[in-house]
Design an enzyme around this catalytic site. Structure first.
Site, PDB file in Angstrom:
ATOM      1  N   LYS A 233       0.838  -1.207   0.000  1.00 47.66           N
ATOM      2  CA  LYS A 233       0.000   0.000   0.000  1.00 47.66           C
ATOM      3  C   LYS A 233       0.870   1.253   0.000  1.00 47.66           C
ATOM      4  CE  LYS A 233      -3.576  -0.247   2.563  1.00 47.66           C
ATOM      5  NZ  LYS A 233      -4.357  -0.404   3.803  1.00 47.66           N
TER       6      LYS A 233
ATOM      7  N   ARG B 219      -3.037   3.147   8.877  1.00 48.90           N
ATOM      8  CA  ARG B 219      -3.385   1.896   8.210  1.00 48.90           C
ATOM      9  C   ARG B 219      -2.181   0.962   8.153  1.00 48.90           C
ATOM     10  NH1 ARG B 219      -7.977   2.937   4.445  1.00 48.90           N
ATOM     11  NH2 ARG B 219      -8.431   5.163   4.456  1.00 48.90           N
TER      12      ARG B 219
ATOM     13  N   GLY C 149      -8.133  -6.284   4.695  1.00 45.70           N
ATOM     14  CA  GLY C 149      -9.038  -6.430   5.830  1.00 45.70           C
ATOM     15  C   GLY C 149      -8.525  -7.284   6.963  1.00 45.70           C
TER      16      GLY C 149
ATOM     17  N   MET D 102      -5.671  -6.844   8.885  1.00 45.36           N
ATOM     18  CA  MET D 102      -5.105  -6.091  10.008  1.00 45.36           C
ATOM     19  C   MET D 102      -5.984  -4.873  10.295  1.00 45.36           C
ATOM     20  SD  MET D 102      -1.024  -6.465   9.244  1.00 45.36           S
ATOM     21  CE  MET D 102      -1.140  -6.354   7.457  1.00 45.36           C
TER      22      MET D 102
ATOM     23  N   ARG E 137      -4.172  -0.963  -5.820  1.00 42.67           N
ATOM     24  CA  ARG E 137      -3.488  -2.254  -5.682  1.00 42.67           C
ATOM     25  C   ARG E 137      -3.981  -3.159  -6.802  1.00 42.67           C
ATOM     26  NH1 ARG E 137      -6.643  -3.648  -0.083  1.00 42.67           N
ATOM     27  NH2 ARG E 137      -8.744  -3.908  -0.952  1.00 42.67           N
TER      28      ARG E 137
ATOM     29  N   HIS F  56      -5.884 -41.440   3.097  1.00 36.97           N
ATOM     30  CA  HIS F  56      -6.180 -42.379   2.002  1.00 36.97           C
ATOM     31  C   HIS F  56      -7.326 -41.865   1.142  1.00 36.97           C
ATOM     32  CE1 HIS F  56      -8.391 -45.887   0.350  1.00 36.97           C
ATOM     33  NE2 HIS F  56      -7.189 -46.331   0.088  1.00 36.97           N
TER      34      HIS F  56
ATOM     35  N   ARG G  47       4.491 -49.493 -11.170  1.00 35.57           N
ATOM     36  CA  ARG G  47       5.094 -49.906  -9.908  1.00 35.57           C
ATOM     37  C   ARG G  47       4.652 -51.325  -9.565  1.00 35.57           C
ATOM     38  NH1 ARG G  47       2.949 -47.225  -4.512  1.00 35.57           N
ATOM     39  NH2 ARG G  47       1.377 -48.831  -4.852  1.00 35.57           N
TER      40      ARG G  47
ATOM     41  N   SER H 182      12.311 -42.586  -9.383  1.00 37.66           N
ATOM     42  CA  SER H 182      11.119 -41.778  -9.129  1.00 37.66           C
ATOM     43  C   SER H 182      10.955 -41.639  -7.620  1.00 37.66           C
ATOM     44  CB  SER H 182       9.882 -42.438  -9.737  1.00 37.66           C
ATOM     45  OG  SER H 182       8.736 -41.645  -9.505  1.00 37.66           O
TER      46      SER H 182
ATOM     47  N   CYS I   3       6.694 -38.628  -7.935  1.00 40.69           N
ATOM     48  CA  CYS I   3       5.295 -39.064  -7.911  1.00 40.69           C
ATOM     49  C   CYS I   3       4.716 -38.733  -6.541  1.00 40.69           C
ATOM     50  CB  CYS I   3       5.164 -40.556  -8.219  1.00 40.69           C
ATOM     51  SG  CYS I   3       6.129 -41.631  -7.163  1.00 40.69           S
TER      52      CYS I   3
ATOM     53  N   TYR J 250      10.718 -34.844 -14.621  1.00 42.63           N
ATOM     54  CA  TYR J 250       9.252 -34.790 -14.720  1.00 42.63           C
ATOM     55  C   TYR J 250       8.633 -34.922 -13.339  1.00 42.63           C
ATOM     56  CZ  TYR J 250       9.119 -39.914 -14.145  1.00 42.63           C
ATOM     57  OH  TYR J 250       9.251 -41.193 -13.655  1.00 42.63           O
TER      58      TYR J 250
END
Length: 862
Positions: free
Chosen positions: A22, A92, A101, A103, A330, A446, A609, A755, A822, A842
C-alpha cells in the site's frame, strides 16, 4: 543508516519490501502527480524491530514521525492537534503482500472534545464534525481499547430502532452527541492527539499477529517474517454532505475479466460504510450520470493507473466537497476466470508478455476450470464443515458401504459414500460414488489421495458429524439424524456439507484458459505426467494435458471384486501348483487392464510400480468375511483366522511390503513382469506404441535391487522367448527410503530411472504417520514448530536435501539417469519450483492436478 519513516514523495515501487504494498503504491501515485492526500510510511523494518523489542516502538521513531507530520501539515495547510485548523489522519497497515481487511485500521485520528468543536466551526458543518468524532471513538475503542466492534454497533442499532431511523446518515447533531456520550462509557481515548497516534501505531503493528491475519498468511503462504508497514495519511472526508462521498472501483470486471470500468460508491459516506455492507452502494454508472465531470476525471485516472501498472487495479477514492482524491491502488483480487481473461487480454493489448502473464498466474486457479461449482446465488443449508480434500460440487444419496455404492451405481443412482475412514478395499465404492465424505483423516489421508486421483469430490475430517454404521445414519452436532438414502451436497472447494440438492454451475474450459496453457507448454522444461491406474483415469489425464503415466499402482486391479478372491486364494494356496494356478488367473486380469491402459497412452511412457502394499491389506478383517473365505477355500475357519492373524503387522508402513515381497515371494513379481511385457507386446501387435517403465518400490539397498532385477530380467527373456518377440522397456526404482537416497551412488548403476515418492519419503524422514499426523500437525503449525504441513508442501531443507543429494551422487555414476516425482507434491506449485531448480525431469500428479502442474512448471522456468 536506518531510516524508519519515508514520505510519500521519497519512496517508489522498488521499495515495496520496506514500504509495504500500500505504501509503495501511494508513493508511486504521488510521483505520477495524482490527487493523493499526503502522508508518510513507517517501514516494515521498524515493525520487525517493534516485535523484537516485545511490542515497543523503537527509540527515535516517534521523533521521525513528528518531523514527517510537520511536512504533512505544510502540504495540507492544517495542523495536527490544533483546534482552530485541525489535521486529522488515518493509520493503516500495509504488508508487502496485500492482506485486505486482515489487520487493523484507524480513521479520523487527532480529534477530541475541543477539536471537534473547532472542526465544526471551520467547516460550518457540525453534523460532519460530530459524525467524524463518533467514527473515531468507535474504531479507536474497538482496536486500541480492545473492546471489539460489537458493543458500538449494538448501541447504534438500538438507538436507531428507538428513534425510528433507518441509517446512520439520518442521525442529527444532537443524536450524534448522545451516541458519543454512550461510546465514551465503553472506552475513553486519551485527549492528547500525539498519545492517540503513538497508541494507534502500536495497535496496527500488533494487529499483524491477530488470529485472522495469522490464518490468512497461513492459507496464502505468506511468511510471518515480512512484517507490515504503517501508513499515516491526511484524512479526506466523504461524509461532509451530498457533495461528498466514497467509492471502490476496478479497472476491469473482477468477476468476469471484461474490460469495463466497474465499481460502487455512496454519497455522504466514508469508505468503511461500503466495506461494512451497512448501506447499499450504487453503481458507477449512476455516478457517471449524476457527476459526469468527476466521473471522467476518475475514469482517466484509472486508465492511467492500469497502463502504468500493466494490471487490473482496485482503487479506493473519496470525494470531499466535489474534489476527487485517490486513497490507494493495488492489483485487484479477481476470480480464476477473470484472472485468466485479464492475463490473455493484457498480452493481446501489448501491455505484458506471455511470460509475464504466466508469472502473474496462481497455478491453483486452474482447478476452477476442471470442476463444477456451487452456484454462488443458490440458497443452502450448511450442516457441517470439513477439510476440502478434492474440489468439485456433487449431490447424491448417502450410503455407508462400498458395496451399497456399487449397487446404487449399477441401478443408476448417484451416491455419496460416507465413512469414518476409507481403506484400499473401498476403492470400488469410491469409484462408484460421486463424492466421498469421511469424519476422520486429513488432506493427505487415504480418502483424500485416492479421491484426488480419481477426480472425485471429497471432504475429510468432518468433525461436526459422527457415523453410526450399525443404524446407517449420520448424527449432527445438534443430535439430529440423517439416514441412508437422504440427499446431501458436498462442496469440495470449501469443505461444506449441505442438506439436499444445491444448484451447481459449470466452469467450462474457455479459449483464454486453453491459450494460457499453450503458453505454459511453450516455456516449461519439466514434463508433466499423471498418476493413473485405469484407462478411464488415463483418458482424464490426457484430456488435461498429461505427457505420460508417472505412477501406475499395479496392485489396483487385484482389489477389484472379481479378482480380490483370487488374490486371497493365491495367498493361502497350499501347494506350488495351486499358487501358480491362481497367479495365472491374476495375470489374465493384469494383462487385460494394462492393454486398455497402453491403448489410451499410445506412444507415451507408462511407469508401472510392482506390488507394494503388504499382503494383509488384501485380506478380510471381519469374522463373517473370513468365514465366507474359509468356506470357499474348503478350510477350517479357525485355521484360516490364525493365518490371517499371522500376516497382521504392527507397523505395516515399515513392514513386509514393496521390495521385500519381491524377494521373499519372487513368483509374484515374476507374474507381474510377465503380465506387463505380455500386455505390451500384444498391444504393439495391435499397432500401439508402448513405452513400459517397470519400477521396484521401497528399495533400501543395492543388494535388494540386484536380487529383484536379476529375476525381472530373467523373466523378460523367458517372456520374449515364449512370445517370439521383444520390446524395449526400462527398469527403475521408487526412491522413498532415506537410506536409498544417501546411498544412491550404489543404486544408480543398476537402473535407468529413479522416481521419488515424496509422501513416503516425508513419512520416513520425519517419522510421521501420514494417516495420524492430523492429530498433532495443526498444533505444530499454530505454534510455529513447523511452518507448514510437509505432506502438502515439500520440506526442502530435510526431504528436499535428501532428493538433491540422491541426484548429485547418482549423476556421478549414471549420466543418463532420468528423475521423476510421484505423489501429490508433484502437483504442488511451491514444491514444483524446487523440483525444477534441482534438475528433476518430470513430475507426476493426480490427473486433475496436471494443469496446475503445467502452470507451476512454466512459472518455475520463467
Amino acid at each position: 543508516m536506518r531510516k524508519p519513516v519515508w514520505l510519500f514523495s521519497e519512496g517508489s515501487l522498488k521499495r515495496r519490501d520496506l514500504l509495504g504494498n500500500k505504501g509503495a503504491n501511494l508513493c508511486e501515485m504521488t510521483s505520477l502527480g495524482m490527487p493523493v492526500p499526503f502522508g508518510f510510511i513507517i517501514t516494515t523494518q521498524t515493525h520487525l524491530e517493534y516485535q523484537r523489542l516485545r511490542q515497543r516502538i523503537p527509540e527515535g521513531t516517534m521523533e521521525e514521525v513528528k518531523a514527517a507530520l510537520l511536512k504533512m501539515e505544510i502540504r495540507q495547510g492544517a495542523e495536527f492537534g490544533n483546534p482552530v485548523n485541525p489535521l486529522l489522519v488515518s493509520v493503516r497497515s500495509g504488508a508487502s503482500v496485500s492482506m485486505p481487511g486482515m489487520m487493523d485500521t484507524l480513521l479520523n485520528l487527532g480529534i477530541n472534545d475541543e477539536i471537534v468543536e473547532g472542526l465544526a466551526k471551520l467547516t460550518a458543518n457540525p453534523r460532519f464534525a460530530y459524525d467524524t468524532y463518533r467514527r473515531f471513538l468507535q474504531l479507536y475503542g474497538a482496536v486500541v481499547g480492545g473492546k471489539g466492534i460489537h458493543p458500538y454497533t449494538q448501541i447504534l442499532k438500538d438507538y436507531r430502532q428507538q428513534h425510528g431511523l433507518e441509517e446512520h446518515a439520518d442521525l442529527d447533531v444532537g443524536e450524534l452527541k448522545e451516541i458519543i456520550g454512550l461510546f465514551k462509557k465503553i472506552h475513553l481515548p486519551p485527549d492528547n492527539p500525539w498519545t492517540q497516534l503513538e497508541n494507534a501505531i502500536g495497535a496496527v503493528f500488533s494487529s499483524w499477529n491477530n488470529p485472522r491475519a495469522q490464518t490468512y498468511r497461513r492459507l496464502n503462504d505468506i511468511p510471518d517474517s515480512i512484517g507490515t508497514a504503517v501508513i499515516i495519511q491526511a484524512m479526506v472526508f466523504g461524509n461532509m454532505g451530498q457533495n461528498s462521498g466514497s467509492g471502490i472501483a476496478f479497472t476491469r470486471n473482477p468477476s468476469t475479466g471484461e474490460k469495463e470500468f466497474f465499481g460502487e460508491y455512496l454519497m455522504n459516506a466514508e469508505g468503511e460504510d461500503i466495506a461494512s455492507g451497512r448501506r447499499t452502494p450504487r453503481s458507477l454508472n449512476e455516478f457517471k450520470e449524476e457527476s459526469p465531470i468527476l466521473y471522467n476525471q476518475l475514469f482517466q485516472l484509472q486508465k492511467t493507473l492500469e497502463e502504468h501498472y500493466r494490471d487490473m487495479q482496485d482503487l479506493e477514492f473519496t470525494i470531499q466537497e466535489n474534489r476527487l482524491y485517490l486513497l490507494q491502488t493495488r492489483s485487484g483480487k479477481r476470480t480464476a476466470k477473470a484472472a485468466v481473461k485479464i492475463a490473455v487480454d493484457l498480452v493481446n493489448e501489448g501491455l505484458i508478455s506471455e511470460k509475464e502473464a504466466l508469472r502473474r498466474m496462481d497455478p491453483e486457479m486452474a482447478r476452477f476450470f476442471m470442476h463444477p461449482m456451487i452456484d454462488p446465488q443458490a440458497e443452502k443449508n450448511v450442516l457441517a464443515l470439513g477439510l476440502p480434500a478434492s474440489p468439485g460440487a456433487v449431490t447424491g444419496k448417502i450410503v455407508f458401504t462400498s458395496e451399497e455404492a456399487q449397487k446404487a451405481k449399477d441401478q443408476g443412482d448417484q451416491v455419496i459414500l460416507v465413512r469414518v475412514e476409507t481403506t484400499p478395499e473401498d476403492i470400488h465404492g469410491m469409484q462408484a460414488a460421486l463424492g466421498i465424505l469421511t469424519t476422520s483423516g486429513g488432506m493427505t489421508s487415504h480418502a483424500a489421495l485416492l479421491a484426488r486421483g480419481m477426480g472425485r469430490t471429497c471432504i475429510v475430517g468432518c468433525k461436526g458429524l459422527s457415523v453410526d454404521e450399525k443404524k446407517q445414519r449420520l448424527i449432527l452436532e445438534d443430535g439430529s439424524v440423517i439416514r441412508k438414502g437422504r440427499l446431501l451436497t458436498l462442496d469440495g472447494s470449501s469443505g461444506e456439507v449441505m442438506e439436499g440438492r444445491v444448484p451447481t454451475i459449470d466452469a467450462h474450459e474457455d479459449q483464454d484458459y486453453l491459450t494460457l496453457l499453450s503458453w505454459a507448454d511453450k516455456y516449461r522444461r519439466l514434463k508433466i505426467r499423471a498418476n493413473a491406474e485405469t484407462s478411464k483415469e488415463a483418458l482424464t489425464a490426457l484430456r488435461f494435458g498429461a505427457e505420460g503415466i508417472g505412477l501406475c499402482r499395479t496392485e489396483h486391479v487385484f482389489f477389484h471384486p472379481e479378482s480380490i478372491d483370487v488374490f486371497r486364494e493365491m495367498i493361502f494356496a497350499q501347494s506350488p501348483e495351486e499358487k501358480q494356478e491362481k497367479l495365472n488367473q491374476l495375470s489374465a486380469f493384469q494383462v487385460r487392464e494394462l492393454k486398455q491402459l497402453f491403448k489410451v497412452m499410445d506412444g507415451l511412457p507408462v511407469t508401472l510400480r510392482l506390488l507394494d502394499p503388504p499382503l494383509s491389506e488384501f485380506l478380510p478383517q471381519a469374522k463373517s468375511e473370513i468365514e465366507k473365505l474359509a468356506r470357499r477355500l474348503g478350510r477350517e475357519t479357525e485355521s484360516l483366522m490364525k493365518q490371517v492373524g499371522a500376516l497382521h503387522e504392527k507397523n505395516p508402513m515399515l513392514g513386509f511390503r514393496g521390495s521385500r515381497l519381491s524377494i521373499i515371494y519372487p513368483e509374484i513379481s515374476t507374474m507381474q513382469m510377465d503380465s506387463i511385457l505380455t500386455a505390451a507386446i500384444q498391444s504393439q501387435r495391435n499397432g500401439t506404441i508402448v513405452k513400459p517403465e517397470i519400477m521396484v518400490p521401497l528399495v533400501t539397498s543395492s543388494g535388494e535391487l540386484e536380487v529383484i532385477l536379476q529375476n525381472l530380467e530373467q523373466t523378460a527373456k523367458q517372456t520374449f522367448l515364449r512370445l517370439g518377440q521383444n520390446i524395449q522397456y526400462k527398469l527403475g526404482t521408487m526412491m522413498e527410503v532415506p537410506r536409498a537416497c544417501v546411498q544412491s551412488r550404489t543404486v544408480a548403476p543398476q537402473v535407468q530411472f529413479m522416481s521419488f515418492d515424496t509422501h513416503d519419503l516425508t513419512q520416513l524422514t520425519f517419522g510421521f504417520s501420514r494417516e495420524d499426523s492430523g492429530k498433532f500437525l495443526p498444533d505444530y503449525i499454530e505454534r510455529q514448530i513447523l511452518a507448514f504441513d510437509p505432506f502438502i508442501h515439500l520440506d526442502q531443507q530435510g526431504v528436499g536435501n535428501l532428493i538433491r543429494m540422491a541426484l548429485e551422487q547418482s549423476r556421478k555414476v549414471q549420466k543418463k539417469m532420468e528423475y521423476g516425482i510421484c505423489g501429490d507434491h508433484g502437483g504442488d506449485p511451491r514444491s514444483i519450483k524446487f523440483f525444477h531448480r534441482i534438475g528433476i525431469d518430470y513430475v507426476s500428479c493426480s490427473p486433475h492436478l496436471v494443469p496446475v502442474a503445467c502452470l507451476a512448471a512454466a512459472k518455475a522456468s520463467i
